[in-house]
Motif scaffolding. Sequence first.
Motif, PDB file in Angstrom:
ATOM      1  N   ALA A 261      -6.037  31.524   6.843  1.00 23.04           N
ATOM      2  CA  ALA A 261      -7.474  31.790   6.643  1.00 23.04           C
ATOM      3  C   ALA A 261      -7.666  32.765   5.482  1.00 23.04           C
ATOM      4  O   ALA A 261      -8.562  32.587   4.651  1.00 23.04           O
ATOM      5  CB  ALA A 261      -8.070  32.362   7.923  1.00 23.04           C
ATOM      6  N   ALA A 262      -6.801  33.766   5.408  1.00 16.96           N
ATOM      7  CA  ALA A 262      -6.928  34.759   4.333  1.00 16.96           C
ATOM      8  C   ALA A 262      -6.728  34.104   2.970  1.00 16.96           C
ATOM      9  O   ALA A 262      -7.429  34.431   2.009  1.00 16.96           O
ATOM     10  CB  ALA A 262      -5.905  35.870   4.538  1.00 16.96           C
TER      11      ALA A 262
ATOM     12  N   LEU B 224     -15.833  37.287   6.800  1.00 18.39           N
ATOM     13  CA  LEU B 224     -14.992  38.105   7.687  1.00 18.39           C
ATOM     14  C   LEU B 224     -15.781  38.558   8.910  1.00 18.39           C
ATOM     15  O   LEU B 224     -15.249  38.597  10.026  1.00 18.39           O
ATOM     16  CB  LEU B 224     -14.440  39.315   6.925  1.00 18.39           C
ATOM     17  CG  LEU B 224     -13.350  39.002   5.894  1.00 18.39           C
ATOM     18  CD1 LEU B 224     -13.040  40.225   5.047  1.00 18.39           C
ATOM     19  CD2 LEU B 224     -12.084  38.499   6.586  1.00 18.39           C
TER      20      LEU B 224
ATOM     21  N   LEU C 179     -13.529  28.392  11.330  1.00 23.13           N
ATOM     22  CA  LEU C 179     -13.121  28.947  10.038  1.00 23.13           C
ATOM     23  C   LEU C 179     -13.916  28.309   8.905  1.00 23.13           C
ATOM     24  O   LEU C 179     -14.411  29.009   8.006  1.00 23.13           O
ATOM     25  CB  LEU C 179     -11.617  28.716   9.834  1.00 23.13           C
ATOM     26  CG  LEU C 179     -11.039  29.112   8.478  1.00 23.13           C
ATOM     27  CD1 LEU C 179     -11.267  30.592   8.198  1.00 23.13           C
ATOM     28  CD2 LEU C 179      -9.542  28.785   8.420  1.00 23.13           C
TER      29      LEU C 179
ATOM     30  N   LEU D  60      -6.562  35.703  10.920  1.00 17.81           N
ATOM     31  CA  LEU D  60      -6.577  35.547   9.463  1.00 17.81           C
ATOM     32  C   LEU D  60      -5.221  35.127   8.899  1.00 17.81           C
ATOM     33  O   LEU D  60      -5.142  34.481   7.867  1.00 17.81           O
ATOM     34  CB  LEU D  60      -6.979  36.870   8.815  1.00 17.81           C
ATOM     35  CG  LEU D  60      -8.459  37.114   8.562  1.00 17.81           C
ATOM     36  CD1 LEU D  60      -8.674  38.542   8.095  1.00 17.81           C
ATOM     37  CD2 LEU D  60      -9.011  36.144   7.542  1.00 17.81           C
TER      38      LEU D  60
END
Lengths: 309, 311
Positions: B115-116, B135, B160, B145
């Motif tokens: 996800a990051a 976030l 997400l 993340l």
Amino acid sequence: MSRLTKYAALARREVQETWTGSVITPALIMAVVVLVTVLALSAVPQGGISIGDEGPDINSFAELLDRVGQEAEGDEDKLMSTFLLGVSLPLALATYFIVFFTLLGSLYEDRRDRSFLFWKSMPVSDTEEVLARFLGGALLPFVTVNLVTLAGLLVLLVCATVVGLAQGANVGLLWQIGPYLQLWLLSFPLFVLMMLWMLPLTGWVLFASSVAPRAPFAFAVLPPVLAMAIEGVVFNSGRVAEWLGRRIVPMAGDDGIDDVDGFGEFYDSLSAMMLGDWLDLPTMPEFYVSILVGAAFIALAIWRRRYTS
Amino acid sequence: MTRQATASSEPVAPAEAAAADATRPIVRARGLAKQYGDFTALDHVDFDVAPGRILGVIGANGAGKTTLLNAILGLIPHEGELTVFGRDPARERAALMRDVCFIADVATLPKWMTAAQVFDYVEGVHPGFDRTVALDFLSRTSVPLSKKIKKLSKGMTTQLHLSIVMAIDARLLVLDEPTLGLDILFRKQFYRSLLEEYFDDSRTIIVTTHQVEEIEHILTDVMFIRDGRIVLEAETEALETRFAQVSVDACHADALRDLGPLYESGSLGRKTFVFDGADRAALQRFAPPQRMSLADIFVATMQDAPKGDSQ
């Protein structure tokens, strides 16, 4: 938001996506090569080797260093550079496979898992996207492999230094690597020439990746193989194979290494052959034909990407 | 210089310009068509989508919904005229994606990314992305993340993706079966988040789904598609007064047939008739007209429309 920021994000994504092929695989190959070389050097005391027709057997790594130093007197740096080139050869050859498979999956995999829809939901044009994939597959592996190679060779030299010091050898020879470092630095601009020369092959693989409904390997390999086979049967010639082979190794075949005397001449011939072949490319019309053919395949891949849904 | 040209060169007050923008269709299609070999996916349809609306595009499988959305998103070439925010999507997709977001019917986030990493990428390429918003949305979910997307459940992947969409300052959101394969809790949460945290008067949503009853309450407009043609295009508020359903004993069937029902069905000795735009007082003489759900209207409309028939 600047274009630079966008291109940096695309480049970072390419590094992340090709991490296994571009970094992990070369690192593993280099680790194996370094390990085997270190084990071979460590095995010298057990086996005993001889160099040339004369002289005593060598029973330790320290003796090996001394003897090799004597044999290559005056050309120690070229001897070491030849050695390092030899050690890095397996990874250099593996790079071609890494490039092939990275490009082959570059546009196919995201069609297969439908993630191309996510990429297309971003304000990135199909041209930017495909060119990013192309550079990620055709140029990035050369750069990462070069970095991994240097790191692996430094590890090897450190290991050899430790073994040599433990045996009381003069390890100064090991670090006479100036010519190799010169060649290593020169290889970066050479990669650009290589990439342009190989553009018909890499462009074709990228195109295959963009259109293959399944089995992209067969889609990429079968057409040229069939072309070679048909030419062989119908015309009894091998021009297609020769042309394709020259994209990978552009040597003319008549300027190999002959009649050299000693490590110095050997290294000079070897480096001249490597550099000369690549540096001569821009003087050949064939170079620009290659660029045009490759660019046409990339343009087709962009066109195909534009209407993939 | 013509009078028209002179008029157009006169300065326009900002308030008037803003008002004009607010009413100008953000999507405009005229004679939009798409052919796949012998198969007609879209058959010269005309429609507009106004800003600040939530349009539900509803149709059976293969009706042309996804083709319509793909044309709007610039994913396919098409015939006819189509503009989105005044741009031709097929030619200007990249520029258009600054103002348009979309979530497709399958999990499209790249599975090899975390996800990051996805946030890093979107932050780098999308000028309208606000990482803090993404976030913040994600912090209210259980999506980690640092985990690769291939390790996430479908629900988490959708959350997400939604966090990314929420964080992009886009004016049009296109959703193609966004909740397909999700359980009822995720589906409810998805649409609630859209309504409460995303949608406002300046944004427009176009959504297709098979779970019509779940989004009926959020739609401002509906478009029914069949065989590549629009068979119904209306505001949802108007549907309530326009369509009515009457159930009567079989003995009244002939009388009701004379009123021109859209659709007729029978069960347990009773007949049910669906009317489009009928006189309610006339229906009331047989039985109280009942309000119809969007799903019921869809079924009646689809049953009625003969193949190739248009709106």
